[in-house]
Design a protein around this motif. Sequence first.
Motif, mmCIF file in Angstrom:
data_model
loop_
_atom_site.group_PDB
_atom_site.id
_atom_site.type_symbol
_atom_site.label_atom_id
_atom_site.label_comp_id
_atom_site.label_asym_id
_atom_site.label_seq_id
_atom_site.Cartn_x
_atom_site.Cartn_y
_atom_site.Cartn_z
ATOM 1 N N ALA A 83 3.585 -13.874 -4.501
ATOM 2 C CA ALA A 83 2.574 -12.872 -4.876
ATOM 3 C C ALA A 83 2.812 -11.599 -4.070
ATOM 4 O O ALA A 83 3.129 -11.654 -2.879
ATOM 5 C CB ALA A 83 1.179 -13.412 -4.597
ATOM 6 N N LYS A 84 2.671 -10.454 -4.728
ATOM 7 C CA LYS A 84 2.807 -9.167 -4.042
ATOM 8 C C LYS A 84 1.406 -8.715 -3.620
ATOM 9 O O LYS A 84 0.502 -8.644 -4.457
ATOM 10 C CB LYS A 84 3.462 -8.148 -4.968
ATOM 11 C CG LYS A 84 4.889 -8.568 -5.314
ATOM 12 C CD LYS A 84 5.697 -7.450 -5.874
ATOM 13 C CE LYS A 84 7.118 -7.865 -6.232
ATOM 14 N NZ LYS A 84 7.653 -9.037 -5.562
ATOM 15 N N PRO A 136 -2.720 -4.990 -8.202
ATOM 16 C CA PRO A 136 -2.918 -4.897 -9.651
ATOM 17 C C PRO A 136 -1.710 -4.210 -10.287
ATOM 18 O O PRO A 136 -0.916 -3.576 -9.584
ATOM 19 C CB PRO A 136 -4.159 -4.009 -9.767
ATOM 20 C CG PRO A 136 -4.132 -3.155 -8.546
ATOM 21 C CD PRO A 136 -3.478 -3.974 -7.462
ATOM 22 N N SER A 137 -1.580 -4.332 -11.603
ATOM 23 C CA SER A 137 -0.498 -3.593 -12.257
ATOM 24 C C SER A 137 -0.808 -2.113 -12.039
ATOM 25 O O SER A 137 -1.961 -1.701 -12.003
ATOM 26 C CB SER A 137 -0.453 -3.924 -13.747
ATOM 27 O OG SER A 137 -1.665 -3.549 -14.339
ATOM 28 N N ARG A 143 3.575 2.253 -2.637
ATOM 29 C CA ARG A 143 2.313 3.001 -2.582
ATOM 30 C C ARG A 143 1.201 2.160 -1.948
ATOM 31 O O ARG A 143 0.251 2.700 -1.372
ATOM 32 C CB ARG A 143 1.921 3.476 -3.982
ATOM 33 C CG ARG A 143 2.704 4.733 -4.412
ATOM 34 C CD ARG A 143 2.677 4.947 -5.917
ATOM 35 N NE ARG A 143 1.338 5.020 -6.477
ATOM 36 C CZ ARG A 143 0.566 6.105 -6.467
ATOM 37 N NH1 ARG A 143 1.002 7.212 -5.913
ATOM 38 N NH2 ARG A 143 -0.630 6.082 -7.006
ATOM 39 N N ALA A 144 1.349 0.846 -2.035
ATOM 40 C CA ALA A 144 0.321 -0.034 -1.465
ATOM 41 C C ALA A 144 0.217 0.114 0.056
ATOM 42 O O ALA A 144 -0.815 -0.193 0.648
ATOM 43 C CB ALA A 144 0.600 -1.486 -1.834
ATOM 44 N N ALA A 145 1.279 0.618 0.698
ATOM 45 C CA ALA A 145 1.202 0.848 2.151
ATOM 46 C C ALA A 145 0.207 1.956 2.485
ATOM 47 O O ALA A 145 -0.156 2.139 3.642
ATOM 48 C CB ALA A 145 2.587 1.179 2.706
ATOM 49 N N ALA A 303 -4.015 2.571 -7.898
ATOM 50 C CA ALA A 303 -3.505 1.956 -9.131
ATOM 51 C C ALA A 303 -3.794 2.843 -10.339
ATOM 52 O O ALA A 303 -2.999 2.919 -11.273
ATOM 53 C CB ALA A 303 -4.124 0.575 -9.323
ATOM 54 N N ASP A 304 -4.929 3.524 -10.315
ATOM 55 C CA ASP A 304 -5.324 4.349 -11.461
ATOM 56 C C ASP A 304 -4.737 5.763 -11.410
ATOM 57 O O ASP A 304 -5.036 6.586 -12.279
ATOM 58 C CB ASP A 304 -6.857 4.436 -11.548
ATOM 59 C CG ASP A 304 -7.475 3.103 -11.950
ATOM 60 O OD1 ASP A 304 -6.728 2.235 -12.454
ATOM 61 O OD2 ASP A 304 -8.691 2.923 -11.758
ATOM 62 N N GLY A 305 -3.948 6.059 -10.385
ATOM 63 C CA GLY A 305 -3.235 7.338 -10.355
ATOM 64 C C GLY A 305 -4.040 8.524 -9.845
ATOM 65 O O GLY A 305 -3.660 9.671 -10.065
#
Length: 345
Positions: A83-84, A136-137, A143-145, A303-305
Motif C-alpha cells: 500500500a502507498k 487516494p488516486s 506530492r504526498a511528502a 489530491a484534488d489539485g
Amino acid sequence: MSNTMRAMIYTAPGNIELLELPQPRPECDEVLIRVAYVGICGSEIEAFVSNSPRRRPPLIMGREFSGTVVAVGERVAGINVDAKVVINPLIPCGDCHLCRMGRTNVCPNRQLLSMHRPGAYAEYVSVPARAIYELPSGLDLKRAALVEPLANAVHAMRIVSNPVMHNVAIIGAGTIGLLCMQVARSMGAARILVSEPSAHRREVARKLGANQTVDSSREDLFAAGATFTYGCGFDVCIDAVGRATTRKQAVQLLAPVGTAVWIGLHERDAEINAMDVVTNEFRIQGSYAYTDADFRKAIQLLADGYIVTDGWVTEVPFTDGVEAFLELASGESGRVKVVLQFDGK
Ligand SMILES: [Zn+2]
C-alpha cells in the motif's frame, strides 16, 4: 531485502551523517514503511542550528514523508503490504481530556516521529498502524511528502473564525507561508498580499497567486498594506515567520475585529500594543500542528489539485541529503523546500 539501511543521523550538535544501521522491525501494532520521499523540515533545520533541547542527538529526524508498506505487525488488520501511504507523525495519546475533545494537536502526552522516536531520514521506518493514510488516486508519493506541512497550514486557516476573508496578509513566503496562501485561496480569500524579503520567494508567491508582494526589507509594509486594503486593514494576517517583529506586524496590519494567526516559531517573545488589541477587538490566535481532520483535509486538497508544488519544491537524491540539509542550515540556500527522494529497492 538486506537487513541494514542507510539513515541520515543527527549524531552530535552541528553534525549530521549518512550511516548504515540495522533495519527497524515493526512491533505488533506497527507497520514497516519503505520511505519514498521525505521533506527537509524547517523546524528541524532550526533545531539543528540552534542546538534545540527539544531534539537531542543521536536522532533520526524527518517527519514529512510518504512510502510503501513492506511489513505489518501481527496485530495489524486491514493494511496491505505494497500500500502507498502517507504518515501522520504526530501520535497523540488518545485518552487525555484534550484528545477526547478532539484537540489531539496539543495532547500533553503526544509523541512525534522524528523527535521522540526515529523519523524518516532513513530507508525504513516503523510507525504505528493508526498513523498511516492510504493515498487516494490523484496523489502520488512525491506530492504526498507535502501533506504534513500542508496540514499545518490547513489547521492555521481552519481556526480563523472570520467568516469573511476578503483581504489576507501572509508574512513570510517559506513553505508554511506559501501553503497558507494556497489554503486561504481555496477557502475563498479574495485578495492576498505577501510580505517577504527574498526576491525569489516573492516571485514564487506571485506565480502561486499572490495579488501583491512586498519586500519587507526595503518597502514600507504598512503603507503598502493600507494602499492594498484601501485603508481598511486586513481581515486575517498570518505570521509564518515567528519573530517578534513579524508577530507585531501581523497584529498591526489588521482591520478592527480582524484575526492574526501566529504559526511561525522562531523567537520566544513578542511585544504588541495591547491597547490596540482591546479597542479594536483584534484576535490573536496561536496555531500548532494539526489534527487528524486537518491531515485528511490536506490529503484531499493535494489530491484534488488545489495546491501547486511546481516551481518551489526541489527533489534531491537521499544520498545527497546531508549536503542539502547543511546547505539549508547555512542559510545560504536559495531553495524553498527540499524533498529527498529514495531510489527504492
Ligand atoms: Zn492525549
